[in-house]
Design a protein around this motif. Structure first.
Motif, PDB file in Angstrom:
ATOM      1  N   ARG A  32       0.826  -1.210   0.000  1.00  9.00           N
ATOM      2  CA  ARG A  32       0.000   0.000   0.000  1.00  9.00           C
ATOM      3  C   ARG A  32       0.858   1.258   0.000  1.00  9.00           C
ATOM      4  NH1 ARG A  32      -3.199  -2.480   4.339  1.00  9.00           N
ATOM      5  NH2 ARG A  32      -5.052  -3.476   3.467  1.00  9.00           N
ATOM      6  N   ALA A  33       2.007   1.184   0.697  1.00  8.69           N
ATOM      7  CA  ALA A  33       2.880   2.360   0.805  1.00  8.69           C
ATOM      8  C   ALA A  33       3.642   2.652  -0.465  1.00  8.69           C
ATOM      9  CB  ALA A  33       3.872   2.156   1.962  1.00  8.69           C
ATOM     10  N   ALA A  34       3.561   1.772  -1.467  1.00  9.11           N
ATOM     11  CA  ALA A  34       4.279   1.995  -2.716  1.00  9.11           C
ATOM     12  C   ALA A  34       3.729   3.198  -3.474  1.00  9.11           C
ATOM     13  CB  ALA A  34       4.203   0.747  -3.593  1.00  9.11           C
ATOM     14  N   ALA A  35       2.495   3.568  -3.197  1.00  8.85           N
ATOM     15  CA  ALA A  35       1.886   4.741  -3.829  1.00  8.85           C
ATOM     16  C   ALA A  35       1.077   5.474  -2.773  1.00  8.85           C
ATOM     17  CB  ALA A  35       0.998   4.333  -5.001  1.00  8.85           C
ATOM     18  N   SER A  36       0.898   6.766  -2.989  1.00 11.19           N
ATOM     19  CA  SER A  36       0.150   7.564  -2.021  1.00 11.19           C
ATOM     20  C   SER A  36      -1.325   7.184  -2.046  1.00 11.19           C
ATOM     21  CB  SER A  36       0.306   9.052  -2.337  1.00 11.19           C
ATOM     22  OG  SER A  36      -0.397   9.377  -3.534  1.00 11.19           O
ATOM     23  N   ASP A  37      -2.025   7.546  -0.975  1.00  7.65           N
ATOM     24  CA  ASP A  37      -3.464   7.270  -0.908  1.00  7.65           C
ATOM     25  C   ASP A  37      -4.200   7.942  -2.060  1.00  7.65           C
ATOM     26  OD1 ASP A  37      -3.071   5.796   1.370  1.00  7.65           O
ATOM     27  OD2 ASP A  37      -3.611   7.408   2.748  1.00  7.65           O
ATOM     28  N   ASN A  38      -3.802   9.165  -2.400  1.00  7.19           N
ATOM     29  CA  ASN A  38      -4.455   9.879  -3.495  1.00  7.19           C
ATOM     30  C   ASN A  38      -4.246   9.150  -4.817  1.00  7.19           C
ATOM     31  OD1 ASN A  38      -5.385  11.860  -1.785  1.00  7.19           O
ATOM     32  ND2 ASN A  38      -3.728  13.287  -2.223  1.00  7.19           N
ATOM     33  N   THR A  39      -3.019   8.644  -5.033  1.00  6.68           N
ATOM     34  CA  THR A  39      -2.730   7.925  -6.271  1.00  6.68           C
ATOM     35  C   THR A  39      -3.546   6.642  -6.360  1.00  6.68           C
ATOM     36  OG1 THR A  39      -0.482   8.822  -6.388  1.00  6.68           O
ATOM     37  CG2 THR A  39      -0.918   6.812  -7.624  1.00  6.68           C
ATOM     38  N   LEU A  40      -3.594   5.893  -5.255  1.00  7.40           N
ATOM     39  CA  LEU A  40      -4.365   4.657  -5.247  1.00  7.40           C
ATOM     40  C   LEU A  40      -5.848   4.922  -5.476  1.00  7.40           C
ATOM     41  CD1 LEU A  40      -2.663   2.738  -2.286  1.00  7.40           C
ATOM     42  CD2 LEU A  40      -2.366   2.348  -4.736  1.00  7.40           C
ATOM     43  N   ALA A  41      -6.360   6.010  -4.894  1.00  8.70           N
ATOM     44  CA  ALA A  41      -7.763   6.358  -5.103  1.00  8.70           C
ATOM     45  C   ALA A  41      -8.015   6.698  -6.567  1.00  8.70           C
ATOM     46  CB  ALA A  41      -8.152   7.535  -4.203  1.00  8.70           C
ATOM     47  N   TYR A  43      -6.271   5.598  -9.143  1.00  6.19           N
ATOM     48  CA  TYR A  43      -6.187   4.358  -9.917  1.00  6.19           C
ATOM     49  C   TYR A  43      -7.471   3.545  -9.792  1.00  6.19           C
ATOM     50  CZ  TYR A  43      -1.150   4.963 -10.708  1.00  6.19           C
ATOM     51  OH  TYR A  43       0.082   5.412 -11.118  1.00  6.19           O
ATOM     52  N   GLY A  44      -8.068   3.570  -8.589  1.00  5.70           N
ATOM     53  CA  GLY A  44      -9.335   2.871  -8.409  1.00  5.70           C
ATOM     54  C   GLY A  44     -10.436   3.471  -9.276  1.00  5.70           C
ATOM     55  N   GLY A  97      -3.148   4.311 -14.720  1.00  7.44           N
ATOM     56  CA  GLY A  97      -4.042   3.607 -13.811  1.00  7.44           C
ATOM     57  C   GLY A  97      -4.400   2.221 -14.324  1.00  7.44           C
ATOM     58  N   LEU A  98      -4.619   2.092 -15.633  1.00  8.05           N
ATOM     59  CA  LEU A  98      -4.935   0.787 -16.201  1.00  8.05           C
ATOM     60  C   LEU A  98      -3.744  -0.159 -16.107  1.00  8.05           C
ATOM     61  CD1 LEU A  98      -7.030   1.647 -19.396  1.00  8.05           C
ATOM     62  CD2 LEU A  98      -7.792   1.237 -17.054  1.00  8.05           C
ATOM     63  N   VAL A  99      -2.547   0.366 -16.386  1.00 10.50           N
ATOM     64  CA  VAL A  99      -1.341  -0.461 -16.284  1.00 10.50           C
ATOM     65  C   VAL A  99      -1.189  -0.992 -14.860  1.00 10.50           C
ATOM     66  CG1 VAL A  99       1.183  -0.402 -16.374  1.00 10.50           C
ATOM     67  CG2 VAL A  99      -0.150   0.676 -18.197  1.00 10.50           C
ATOM     68  N   TRP A 100      -1.378  -0.126 -13.884  1.00  7.62           N
ATOM     69  CA  TRP A 100      -1.236  -0.539 -12.482  1.00  7.62           C
ATOM     70  C   TRP A 100      -2.289  -1.580 -12.121  1.00  7.62           C
ATOM     71  CZ3 TRP A 100      -4.086  -0.617  -7.997  1.00  7.62           C
ATOM     72  CH2 TRP A 100      -3.372  -0.769  -6.806  1.00  7.62           C
ATOM     73  N   ASN A 101      -3.540  -1.329 -12.488  1.00  7.82           N
ATOM     74  CA  ASN A 101      -4.615  -2.247 -12.129  1.00  7.82           C
ATOM     75  C   ASN A 101      -4.465  -3.602 -12.804  1.00  7.82           C
ATOM     76  OD1 ASN A 101      -7.006  -1.118 -10.422  1.00  7.82           O
ATOM     77  ND2 ASN A 101      -6.362   0.620 -11.674  1.00  7.82           N
ATOM     78  N   CYS A 102      -4.058  -3.615 -14.059  1.00 10.35           N
ATOM     79  CA  CYS A 102      -3.874  -4.890 -14.750  1.00 10.35           C
ATOM     80  C   CYS A 102      -2.750  -5.692 -14.106  1.00 10.35           C
ATOM     81  CB  CYS A 102      -3.570  -4.649 -16.232  1.00 10.35           C
ATOM     82  SG  CYS A 102      -5.005  -4.085 -17.185  1.00 10.35           S
TER      83      CYS A 102
END
Length: 341
Positions: A32-41, A43-44, A97-102
């Motif tokens: 989870r710490a690999a990206a900020s909360d804002n970035t993860l949100a 990407y979601g 975001g798609l690259v990360w999610n895939c």
């Protein structure tokens, strides 16, 4: 279910045990710490938008197809329905975001695939525009802004935020993530050490750990270090987050750390109260300024060697620093004359 950082577990062929289960939790926290909360949100949100688009077209989002991704990017740039076209920067962010999610779903997507790269290059060529830059907050502006603040606890806090953010050229997330000491809280993004000549901020910034030196100002009224000391003293903050919430009446300090959105709202409110760009309608005035206006203001106003400004902002290249300088002497080095013309 895909093994994202939120639900990763042991492989099926490994029997669970107490020590391994604890390591799973630790690994999940690091992921989870690999990206900020804002970035993860973000990407979601990107993944939800893509899967909705796929359902509307009657196709499956997985496994990722370069041709399907190309169609999706093209529809974002030139939608066939009433949806607004997205900027090139937003489209590129959606692709990230798609690259990360895939990847989290065990279905890697190669953004350098020839088809995807060609579609993206065409979108850039046809739709790219110069970046819209926020106005810099200049010295007179910041003085006018802090003059609008009161001297209750809320006013002392907000004055310290503006002056420290300006003198340190800090991002709004960096401002609110500061703790009094190292390792005070798990969610801290840095800490402050105060000396006779100034303060040293140690920050876990987006480019890694860095130190920012903020010297004392020429007067207590405009000194960011004095404003910080004043806030810490009157708020009786000796541990944990430096910038916390206050009660509605501005007279009591609460425990909760401020959100970075407070910095953005503070800047816009003070811009209006100080009468900056009063020649424009209110909506246009507010659109000119953001949290980055503090960083741009320091970069544009500091009359020192550009290398010092670059280090202060934590940039890896001088070119990035120049993007923040709204009023620099662009012709200080005149290659025309140097070439004999």
């Amino acid at each position: 279910m895909p093994k994202t950082p939120e639900n990763s577990a042991l492989p099926d062929h490994i029997a669970p045990s107490g020590p391994l289960d604890r390591l799973v939790d630790t690994a999940r926290d690091y992921a989870r710490a690999a990206a900020s909360d804002n970035t993860l949100a973000a990407y979601g949100t990107d993944w939800k938008h893509f899967t909705r688009w796929c359902r509307a077209k009657g196709v499956d989002p997985l496994p990722p197809s370069s041709e399907l991704i190309g169609l999706y990017l093209a529809d974002l740039a030139a939608p066939r329905d009433a949806a607004p076209a997205l900027s090139v920067a937003t489209i590129e962010r959606r692709l990230s975001g798609l690259v990360w999610n895939c990847a989290q779903r065990g279905q890697p997507l190669d953004r350098t695939d020839r088809h995807i790269a060609s579609v993206l290059a065409g979108i850039r060529r046809k739709h790219a525009r110069p970046p819209v830059q926020k106005d810099a907050i200049l010295p007179d502006d910041i003085l006018a802004m802090i003059a609008t603040l009161g001297f209750d606890l809320r006013g002392l806090r907000d004055r310290a935020i503006l002056l420290l953010g300006y003198a340190g050229a800090l991002r709004r997330s960096e401002i609110v993530s500061l703790d009094v000491h190292k390792d005070d809280t798990p969610d801290a993004g840095g800490w402050v050490e105060i000396f006779d000549d100034g303060a040293v901020l140690t920050l876990n910034a987006k480019t890694g750990w860095r130190e920012v030196e903020v010297g004392r100002g020429s007067s207590d009224r405009t000194c960011p270090v004095h404003a910080l000391e004043h806030w810490l003293d009157f708020a009786k903050i000796e541990f944990g987050p430096i910038f916390t919430r206050t009660s509605r009446d501005g007279k009591r300090v609460l425990d909760a750390r401020l959100s970075d959105k407070h910095v953005a709202r503070l800047i816009k409110r003070c811009v209006l109260d100080a009468g900056l760009r009063a020649d424009l309608p209110e909506k246009e005035r507010l659109a000119l300024y953001s949290g980055h206006s503090l960083r741009a203001g320091l970069a544009s106003s500091a009359e020192v060697d550009e290398r010092h400004v670059q280090k202060h902002l934590g940039h890896s290249s001088a070119e990035m620093t120049r993007q923040y300088q709204r009023r620099r002497d662009r012709f200080r080095v005149n290659l025309t004359k140097a070439a004999g013309l």
